[in-house]
Design a protein around this motif. Structure first.
Motif, PDB file in Angstrom:
ATOM      1  N   TYR B  33       0.834  -1.195   0.000  1.00  0.00           N
ATOM      2  CA  TYR B  33       0.000   0.000   0.000  1.00  0.00           C
ATOM      3  C   TYR B  33       0.880   1.261   0.000  1.00  0.00           C
ATOM      4  O   TYR B  33       1.968   1.255   0.566  1.00  0.00           O
ATOM      5  N   TYR B  35       0.340   5.180   1.320  1.00  0.00           N
ATOM      6  CA  TYR B  35      -0.473   6.168   2.019  1.00  0.00           C
ATOM      7  C   TYR B  35       0.250   7.506   2.004  1.00  0.00           C
ATOM      8  O   TYR B  35       1.469   7.568   1.941  1.00  0.00           O
ATOM      9  N   GLN B  37       0.366  11.032   4.512  1.00  0.00           N
ATOM     10  CA  GLN B  37      -0.043  11.536   5.817  1.00  0.00           C
ATOM     11  C   GLN B  37       0.102  13.044   5.838  1.00  0.00           C
ATOM     12  O   GLN B  37       1.197  13.562   5.592  1.00  0.00           O
ATOM     13  N   GLY B  42      -4.852  12.608   8.641  1.00  0.00           N
ATOM     14  CA  GLY B  42      -4.479  11.247   8.997  1.00  0.00           C
ATOM     15  C   GLY B  42      -3.808  10.531   7.850  1.00  0.00           C
ATOM     16  O   GLY B  42      -3.070  11.122   7.055  1.00  0.00           O
ATOM     17  N   LEU B  43      -4.087   9.255   7.739  1.00  0.00           N
ATOM     18  CA  LEU B  43      -3.504   8.406   6.694  1.00  0.00           C
ATOM     19  C   LEU B  43      -4.544   8.198   5.599  1.00  0.00           C
ATOM     20  O   LEU B  43      -5.614   7.664   5.855  1.00  0.00           O
ATOM     21  N   LEU B  45      -5.246   6.524   1.809  1.00  0.00           N
ATOM     22  CA  LEU B  45      -4.759   5.512   0.878  1.00  0.00           C
ATOM     23  C   LEU B  45      -4.698   6.074  -0.539  1.00  0.00           C
ATOM     24  O   LEU B  45      -5.681   6.603  -1.054  1.00  0.00           O
ATOM     25  N   TYR B  48      -3.040   0.679  -3.908  1.00  0.00           N
ATOM     26  CA  TYR B  48      -2.604  -0.541  -3.260  1.00  0.00           C
ATOM     27  C   TYR B  48      -2.423  -1.644  -4.296  1.00  0.00           C
ATOM     28  O   TYR B  48      -2.883  -1.524  -5.442  1.00  0.00           O
ATOM     29  N   PHE B  90       3.924   6.981   3.146  1.00  0.00           N
ATOM     30  CA  PHE B  90       4.238   5.733   3.818  1.00  0.00           C
ATOM     31  C   PHE B  90       3.854   4.542   2.945  1.00  0.00           C
ATOM     32  O   PHE B  90       2.748   4.499   2.386  1.00  0.00           O
TER      33      PHE B  90
END
Lengths: 111, 113
Positions: B33, B35, B37, B42-43, B45, B48, B90
């Protein structure tokens, strides 16, 4: 649309206090609820998780409380320490393998 | 610690240039995945992958593409970087199972000027 709502956005407590972070969800297909902990400059890491067939799970000083009827779950940190200062993310996962994350809570524990 | 390496860890680039971030894993996990931030968000997506050459879009995929030609590598490309893509990225991996725990890399901080 935010599927997992997390509050508060930030939290400051004194050492020994019990910070509580709350999350709420809408999708009743969610069946796994993990919490991730992230220290500055690092990636998130799994802290503790719960399934909806139990109402509470404890691991050390960390406790998840789960209320299935209210579609809410929360993280409690007992006897908080400065080393617990981090960002905490709740998440929820259903039939797919992809979790939906809350927006995170920045926790500061003062000595 | 799960064997996940992200590169580069830091990058500064200019608007309009292409950028590729690399995620390399040594765990042989099926799922990978990307991501991003951002404060207050937040995180989120981006994309993926559920196997070699099998990828799909996440919630914030516009302006990003991915490729996975080998199990161990997942590349994220910003085709023409914009300032709104300044973020920390990330990579994460997981194996499908009862928990599907995600293991995250240490992040790549991208600044687009």
């Amino acid at each position: 649309q935010q599927q997992v709502k997390q509050s508060p956005q930030s939290l400051i407590v004194q050492k020994g206090g019990i910070p509580i972070i709350n999350c709420a969800y809408e999708n009743t297909a969610f069946d796994y609820f993990p919490w991730y902990q992230q220290f500055p400059g690092k990636g998130p890491a799994l802290l503790i998780a719960i399934r909806p067939d139990v109402s509470e799970k404890k691991e050390g000083r960390f406790t998840i409380s789960f209320n299935k009827s209210a579609k809410q779950f929360s993280l409690h940190i007992m006897d908080s320490q400065p080393g617990d200062s981090a960002t905490y993310f709740c998440a929820a996962r259903g039939g797919s393998y992809i979790p939906t994350f809350g927006r995170g809570t920045s926790l500061i524990v003062h000595p | 610690d799960a064997g996940i390496t992200q590169s580069p860890r830091h990058k500064v680039t200019e608007t309009g240039t292409p950028v590729t971030l690399r995620c390399h894993q040594t765990e042989n996990h099926r799922y990978m995945y990307w991501y991003r931030q951002d404060p207050g968000h937040g995180l989120r997506l981006i994309h993926y992958s559920y196997g070699v050459k099998d990828t799909d879009k996440g919630e914030v995929s516009d302006g990003y593409s991915v490729s996975r030609s080998k199990t161990e590598d997942f590349l994220l490309t910003l085709e023409s970087a914009t300032s709104s893509q300044t973020s920390v990225y990330f990579c994460a991996i997981s194996e499908q199972g009862s928990t599907g725990e995600l293991f995250f890399g240490e992040g790549s901080r991208l600044t687009v000027l």
